[in-house]
Design a protein around this motif. Structure first.
Motif, PDB file in Angstrom:
ATOM      1  N   LEU A 137       7.185  -3.555  -5.411  1.00 52.23           N
ATOM      2  CA  LEU A 137       6.089  -4.486  -5.647  1.00 52.23           C
ATOM      3  C   LEU A 137       5.559  -4.984  -4.315  1.00 52.23           C
ATOM      4  N   CYS A 165       4.611 -10.732 -11.099  1.00 55.53           N
ATOM      5  CA  CYS A 165       4.422 -10.472  -9.669  1.00 55.53           C
ATOM      6  C   CYS A 165       3.221 -11.271  -9.178  1.00 55.53           C
ATOM      7  N   TYR A 208      10.537  -6.481  -3.623  1.00 50.72           N
ATOM      8  CA  TYR A 208       9.287  -7.225  -3.464  1.00 50.72           C
ATOM      9  C   TYR A 208       9.080  -7.522  -1.989  1.00 50.72           C
ATOM     10  N   ILE A 232       5.170  -5.301 -16.187  1.00 45.19           N
ATOM     11  CA  ILE A 232       4.894  -6.015 -14.949  1.00 45.19           C
ATOM     12  C   ILE A 232       3.473  -6.541 -15.022  1.00 45.19           C
ATOM     13  N   SER A 247       0.511  -9.529 -13.177  1.00 44.62           N
ATOM     14  CA  SER A 247       0.195 -10.421 -12.061  1.00 44.62           C
ATOM     15  C   SER A 247      -0.533 -11.675 -12.518  1.00 44.62           C
ATOM     16  N   GLY A 255       3.096  -7.704  -2.614  1.00 44.82           N
ATOM     17  CA  GLY A 255       2.606  -8.993  -3.080  1.00 44.82           C
ATOM     18  C   GLY A 255       1.439  -9.614  -2.335  1.00 44.82           C
TER      19      GLY A 255
END
Length: 244
Positions: free
Chosen positions: A60, A150, A30, A132, A134, A62
């Protein structure tokens, strides 16, 4: 303790382990808050080399990628460098509205990377289903083996922590000035922001907060930039003994 002024200071790789009973084993990297500018060429090269060296199964991104047109061009170079990786998922940050979230989304999708919007994405990793997302939700109907949240901005996930195994966030930059730290967080920023910390275990979820890779105001004290590299390991239990 160290004062850092300007761009292209080094960053650290924070290594973490997330153990799971699901049998999944993979690595995830990340990175967040790049805030790239016209000075950020060396940072992008160092970051590209780090990604290649760590070789994460899942990457990932971010949010908060650029603070100027040249920075956006450097971010495009980064996407080109990771476009051939197996799984790359991208979310926007609050600063990305200045260039337009839809512009960012078109750029991500043009490189055949995953834009994480309202709907989660489910990956198949060695026969295991890894989801996954968000967005924070209180209920996930789909049966999967491992769930990752995430985020850009850290939020309180206490009420929904049972829905996730691993969560990431950035945004806070460690508050850029750290005079002391403990298991409770990075101070003095921790007095103002609950999640100004490196990590927390919330329920059964490992919650990791990155200090980011750059700043709009490039000044830090005792607050090293970072990326977060997690090894997800299967937690093997010993077979029970059969009574004779």
């Amino acid at each position: 303790m160290k004062l850092e002024i300007g761009y292209n200071h080094d960053f650290e790789v924070r290594n973490e382990v997330c153990r799971t009973t699901s049998g999944c084993e993979f690595t995830v990297l990340y990175l967040s808050d790049l805030h790239l500018t016209r000075f950020s060429g060396p940072t992008v090269r160092r970051l590209t080399d780090t990604i290649a060296r760590l070789n994460p199964r899942v990457l990932l991104l971010g949010g908060d990628y650029a603070d100027g047109p040249k920075g956006f061009a450097y971010f495009t170079q980064l996407l080109e460098a990771v476009a051939d990786r197996e799984y790359v998922c991208v979310i926007p940050g609050n600063h990305d509205v200045f260039f337009g979230v839809q512009k960012l989304r078109r750029l991500v999708e043009a490189h055949h990377l995953v834009w994480l919007a309202e709907q989660p994405v489910t990956l198949c990793l060695d026969g295991h289903r890894v989801q996954i997302t968000s967005t924070v939700a209180s209920d996930r109907a789909e049966a999967v083996d491992f769930r990752i949240l995430c985020l850009h901005k850290p939020v309180d996930i206490t009420a929904v922590s049972h829905q996730y195994d691993l969560a990431f966030a950035g945004h806070l930059h460690g508050c850029q000035f750290v005079f002391w730290q403990s298991a409770k967080g990075l101070f003095p920023g921790r007095f103002f922001y609950r999640w100004n910390r490196l990590k927390a275990t919330v329920g059964t979820c490992l919650y990791l907060i990155s200090k980011g890779l750059g700043d709009t105001l490039p000044v830090r004290y005792n607050c090293k930039r970072d990326v977060v590299f997690v090894t997800v390991q299967a937690l093997h239990t010993s077979p029970s003994l059969t009574a004779l």
